[in-house]
Scaffold this active site. Structure first.
Site, mmCIF file in Angstrom:
data_model
loop_
_atom_site.group_PDB
_atom_site.id
_atom_site.type_symbol
_atom_site.label_atom_id
_atom_site.label_comp_id
_atom_site.label_asym_id
_atom_site.label_seq_id
_atom_site.Cartn_x
_atom_site.Cartn_y
_atom_site.Cartn_z
ATOM 1 N N LYS A 50 -19.158 7.904 11.088
ATOM 2 C CA LYS A 50 -20.084 7.061 10.328
ATOM 3 C C LYS A 50 -21.528 7.454 10.636
ATOM 4 C CE LYS A 50 -16.617 3.455 10.148
ATOM 5 N NZ LYS A 50 -15.994 2.283 10.767
ATOM 6 N N GLN A 94 -17.503 -2.139 15.437
ATOM 7 C CA GLN A 94 -16.215 -1.473 15.260
ATOM 8 C C GLN A 94 -15.085 -2.320 15.853
ATOM 9 O OE1 GLN A 94 -15.829 1.542 13.548
ATOM 10 N NE2 GLN A 94 -13.634 1.173 13.768
ATOM 11 N N ASP A 117 -20.072 -4.383 6.586
ATOM 12 C CA ASP A 117 -18.610 -4.236 6.639
ATOM 13 C C ASP A 117 -17.922 -5.319 5.782
ATOM 14 O OD1 ASP A 117 -17.161 -2.223 7.717
ATOM 15 O OD2 ASP A 117 -17.097 -3.008 9.765
#
Ligand code: NAD
Length: 282
Positions: A50, A94, A117
């Site tokens: 990412k 994450q 997200d």
């Protein structure tokens, strides 16, 4: 019939190039902060991919790596700090997080305006209302891939295998909003093969290599394989038996090179959109 390949890598490249073009003149770049807790090898790889993509396409990226032993309070403080940071438009924590941390508490602490997200309860609530602010990256990538086939979605029977909050459930909502008839299968589904056989569109998001076989697939189905499992020899394997299923599907995604690159492209897209809203640019 031999399926056409849905080349996620190529489609993702196009999306990222387009964003890079749009932000090239921006004085203040869209900024993404990734927060990695601990040393899970798969999470490390995802976070690194990412950040590499951010740098390559002209974003500002900040990689935050915290120890496995961090307390929930300390992690909440880090999120609060990023919420206030003007250089950061998107925050990605994450998953999974270590057991001492309540994942929902962390996801809920991210400022909704920076929730790239799309896992904050506000983002998920708006998604269900059909008024999304941020759509979770993998489901958004899945829908983009299905639409790129040019096939009409309305009235199609979509079968999603997997009901996680990050993939299966949001994908089901998005396909409902495209007027598909949606069936969601999961670990307690009693006859998976019979359900999957009805599908015009199959989205497999389980993490069990080659779970979906040729016998389970209707002729001409569009098959999207989200699953990724690392085999003993290091290769990545999807949930779909690609070689067999491609004989019957009309379109199929490969693993790797299908959904994975789209997830990253959608993260950049969400961060780009967050920056536009926050900075009132464009
Ligand atoms: P998860 O473990 O949270 O969920 C798996 C789901 O599969 C569950 O809902 C479970 O009920 C269902 N399931 C388990 N066994 C089943 C069976 N035999 N039949 C039917 N359903 C069954 O996983 P997740 O986070 O949703 O991820 C799913 C897969 O997608 C994993 O392989 C993951 O690595 C991959 N993934 C890929 C990307 C990407 O960008 N390519 C992103 C997210 C997840």
């Amino acid at each position: 019939m031999v399926a056409k390949i849905l080349d996620g890598k190529k489609i993702a490249e196009g999306i990222k190039e387009k964003i890079a073009g749009e932000i090239s003149g921006w004085k203040k770049k869209p900024g993404l902060a990734t927060v990695l807790v601990g040393d899970n090898p798969a999470s490390k790889v995802y976070v690194s991919m990412k950040n590499v993509a951010c740098k390559k396409y002209g974003f500002y990226s900040r990689e935050i790596h915290l120890p496995e032993s961090i307390s929930q309070k300390q992690l909440l403080e880090k999120v609060a700090e990023l919420n206030k940071d003007d250089a950061i438009h998107g925050i990605l924590v994450q998953l999974p997080l270590p057991p001492q941390i309540d994942e929902n508490a962390i996801l809920s602490a991210i400022k909704p305006e920076k929730d790239v997200d799309g896992f904050h309860p506000e983002s998920l609530g708006k998604l269900i209302q059909g008024n999304p602010s941020f759509v979770p990256c993998t489901p958004r990538g899945v829908i983009h891939l299905i639409k790129s086939t040019g096939e009409k979605l309305e009235g199609k029977h979509a079968v999603i295998i997997g009901r996680s909050n990050i993939v299966g459930k949001p994908t089901a909502i998005l396909l409902l909003q495209e007027n598909c008839t949606v069936t969601v299968c999961h670990s307690r589904t009693t006859n998976l093969a019979e359900e999957v056989k009805k599908a015009d569109i199959i989205v497999a998001a389980v993490g069990k290599p080659k779970l979906v076989t040729k016998e389970m697939v209707k002729q001409g189905a569009v098959v999207i394989d989200v699953g990724t499992t690392k085999l003993a020899d290091g290769r990545l394997c999807g949930d779909v038996d690609f070689e067999g299923v491609k004989e019957k599907a009309s379109w199929i995604t490969p693993v790797p090179g299908g959904v994975g690159p789209m997830t990253i492209a959608m993260l950049l897209q969400n961060t780009f959109e967050a920056a536009k809203r926050i900075e009132k640019t464009g």
